[in-house]
Design an enzyme around this catalytic site. Sequence first.
Site, PDB file in Angstrom:
ATOM      1  N   GLY A   1      -0.885 -56.781 -13.379  1.00 58.02           N
ATOM      2  CA  GLY A   1      -0.553 -55.643 -14.226  1.00 58.02           C
ATOM      3  C   GLY A   1      -0.326 -54.396 -13.384  1.00 58.02           C
ATOM      4  O   GLY A   1       0.730 -54.209 -12.771  1.00 58.02           O
ATOM      5  N   GLY A   2      -1.337 -53.540 -13.314  1.00 57.43           N
ATOM      6  CA  GLY A   2      -1.208 -52.230 -12.664  1.00 57.43           C
ATOM      7  C   GLY A   2      -0.560 -52.261 -11.286  1.00 57.43           C
ATOM      8  O   GLY A   2       0.318 -51.443 -10.984  1.00 57.43           O
TER       9      GLY A   2
ATOM     10  N   HIS B   1      -0.776 -62.967 -24.483  1.00 51.38           N
ATOM     11  CA  HIS B   1      -1.518 -62.032 -23.624  1.00 51.38           C
ATOM     12  C   HIS B   1      -2.721 -61.487 -24.399  1.00 51.38           C
ATOM     13  O   HIS B   1      -2.638 -61.252 -25.598  1.00 51.38           O
ATOM     14  CB  HIS B   1      -0.604 -60.882 -23.176  1.00 51.38           C
TER      15      HIS B   1
ATOM     16  N   GLU C   1      -6.661 -65.074 -17.672  1.00 53.86           N
ATOM     17  CA  GLU C   1      -6.902 -63.633 -17.551  1.00 53.86           C
ATOM     18  C   GLU C   1      -8.184 -63.268 -18.288  1.00 53.86           C
ATOM     19  O   GLU C   1      -8.154 -63.034 -19.501  1.00 53.86           O
ATOM     20  CB  GLU C   1      -5.724 -62.858 -18.153  1.00 53.86           C
TER      21      GLU C   1
ATOM     22  N   GLU D   1      -3.905 -58.640 -24.615  1.00 51.10           N
ATOM     23  CA  GLU D   1      -3.662 -57.381 -25.335  1.00 51.10           C
ATOM     24  C   GLU D   1      -3.000 -57.667 -26.681  1.00 51.10           C
ATOM     25  O   GLU D   1      -3.251 -56.972 -27.668  1.00 51.10           O
ATOM     26  CB  GLU D   1      -2.826 -56.432 -24.458  1.00 51.10           C
TER      27      GLU D   1
ATOM     28  N   SER E   1      -6.922 -57.344 -12.566  1.00 50.78           N
ATOM     29  CA  SER E   1      -7.203 -56.496 -11.406  1.00 50.78           C
ATOM     30  C   SER E   1      -6.844 -57.158 -10.077  1.00 50.78           C
ATOM     31  O   SER E   1      -7.553 -57.006  -9.082  1.00 50.78           O
ATOM     32  CB  SER E   1      -8.666 -56.019 -11.411  1.00 50.78           C
TER      33      SER E   1
ATOM     34  N   ASN F   1       3.514 -58.024 -14.728  1.00 49.70           N
ATOM     35  CA  ASN F   1       3.607 -57.646 -16.137  1.00 49.70           C
ATOM     36  C   ASN F   1       3.571 -56.125 -16.201  1.00 49.70           C
ATOM     37  O   ASN F   1       2.528 -55.512 -15.979  1.00 49.70           O
ATOM     38  CB  ASN F   1       2.418 -58.270 -16.896  1.00 49.70           C
ATOM     39  N   TRP F   2       4.722 -55.548 -16.486  1.00 53.59           N
ATOM     40  CA  TRP F   2       4.816 -54.083 -16.460  1.00 53.59           C
ATOM     41  C   TRP F   2       4.252 -53.437 -17.726  1.00 53.59           C
ATOM     42  O   TRP F   2       4.182 -52.220 -17.835  1.00 53.59           O
ATOM     43  CB  TRP F   2       6.289 -53.656 -16.249  1.00 53.59           C
ATOM     44  N   LYS F   3       3.899 -54.267 -18.698  1.00 56.42           N
ATOM     45  CA  LYS F   3       3.320 -53.767 -19.961  1.00 56.42           C
ATOM     46  C   LYS F   3       4.205 -52.643 -20.523  1.00 56.42           C
ATOM     47  O   LYS F   3       5.423 -52.688 -20.345  1.00 56.42           O
ATOM     48  CB  LYS F   3       1.859 -53.349 -19.749  1.00 56.42           C
TER      49      LYS F   3
ATOM     50  N   GLY G   1      -7.381 -54.503 -16.068  1.00 61.79           N
ATOM     51  CA  GLY G   1      -7.305 -53.050 -16.023  1.00 61.79           C
ATOM     52  C   GLY G   1      -8.636 -52.374 -15.741  1.00 61.79           C
ATOM     53  O   GLY G   1      -8.768 -51.163 -15.883  1.00 61.79           O
TER      54      GLY G   1
HETATM   55  P1  13P Z   1      -4.238 -55.582 -14.381  1.00 61.82           P
HETATM   56  O1  13P Z   1      -3.696 -56.238 -13.155  1.00 61.82           O
HETATM   57  O2  13P Z   1      -3.780 -54.179 -14.561  1.00 61.82           O
HETATM   58  O3  13P Z   1      -5.722 -55.753 -14.493  1.00 61.82           O
HETATM   59  O4  13P Z   1      -3.603 -56.381 -15.641  1.00 61.82           O
HETATM   60  C1  13P Z   1      -3.661 -57.755 -15.675  1.00 61.82           C
HETATM   61  C2  13P Z   1      -2.816 -58.243 -16.774  1.00 61.82           C
HETATM   62  O5  13P Z   1      -3.127 -58.069 -17.933  1.00 61.82           O
HETATM   63  C3  13P Z   1      -1.553 -58.929 -16.429  1.00 61.82           C
HETATM   64  O6  13P Z   1      -0.971 -59.509 -17.549  1.00 61.82           O
END
Ligand code: 13P
Length: 256
Positions: A239-240, A100, A172, A102, A218, A13-15, A178
């Site tokens: 994510g990251g 998600h 999640e 977020e 993470s 997920n590149w957000k 994050g």
């Molecule tokens: P991180 O891997 O950056 O913690 O993010 C997880 C995430 O929200 C994937 O959708």
Amino acid sequence: MARQPRQAMIAGNWKMHGTIAEACSLASALRSRLASAPADREVVVAPPFTALAAVGEALRGSAIALCAQNVHWETKGAFTGEVSPAMLAEVGCRWVIAGHSERRQLFGETDAGVNRRARGALEAGLRPIVCVGETLAERDAGRCFEVIERQTRAALLDLGSADIQALCIAYEPVWAIGTGRTATPGQAEEVHAVLRRIVAELAGKEISDHLRILYGGSVKPDNIDSLMAEPDVDGALVGGASLEAESFARIVEFRR
Ligand code: 13P
């Protein structure tokens, strides 16, 4: 107990990261880096909306599938800022993320909205990755399972068996996203097993045995192997660490 034959899935997920040029360059790097990756796992990337079409082109003919980070449920209309399922299918998306944390925490997404988004996606032939997860306050208050169960039952409300077969669930925990604070493999497994039991109640054991449940929060090259060793962890939503070809590739190349 023997591990169920579920195809592992690693989704990035590149957000809100990446201009079109940056996203294409990451997609091309991933494509060549993953050309020799084990073929028994499904790889998915979710770039921002603006880069979907170009990344779709960059990945054409590869095994990496395209995913959107959100989706509206209506086919068209006066919904400023939203994107319809058909629009996403048109640019080559096969998957969409729904609910998600977020979206839930920062943009007021509700359980009912997640259900509508998942249903709209499924009607257009897109496969949802439905996200659930508790906050730290909820976990500390001993409400983790109650929250997960509420979110899951609401998200899957009125979905038929074929629909549930088409989707994945991503667990999640909000406190792990994050933050560098990954859930332990044991914590992930505990919730995944509960999720599988809930889906068995909703759709039967056969479907729940085949449901893929991803862990997100993470996930990094140095913790993916121990997470994937758990019997109910079928993949990861990253994510990251999905923003660099090398670290994402190492996650795709997990070893059990
Ligand atoms: P991180 O891997 O950056 O913690 O993010 C997880 C995430 O929200 C994937 O959708």
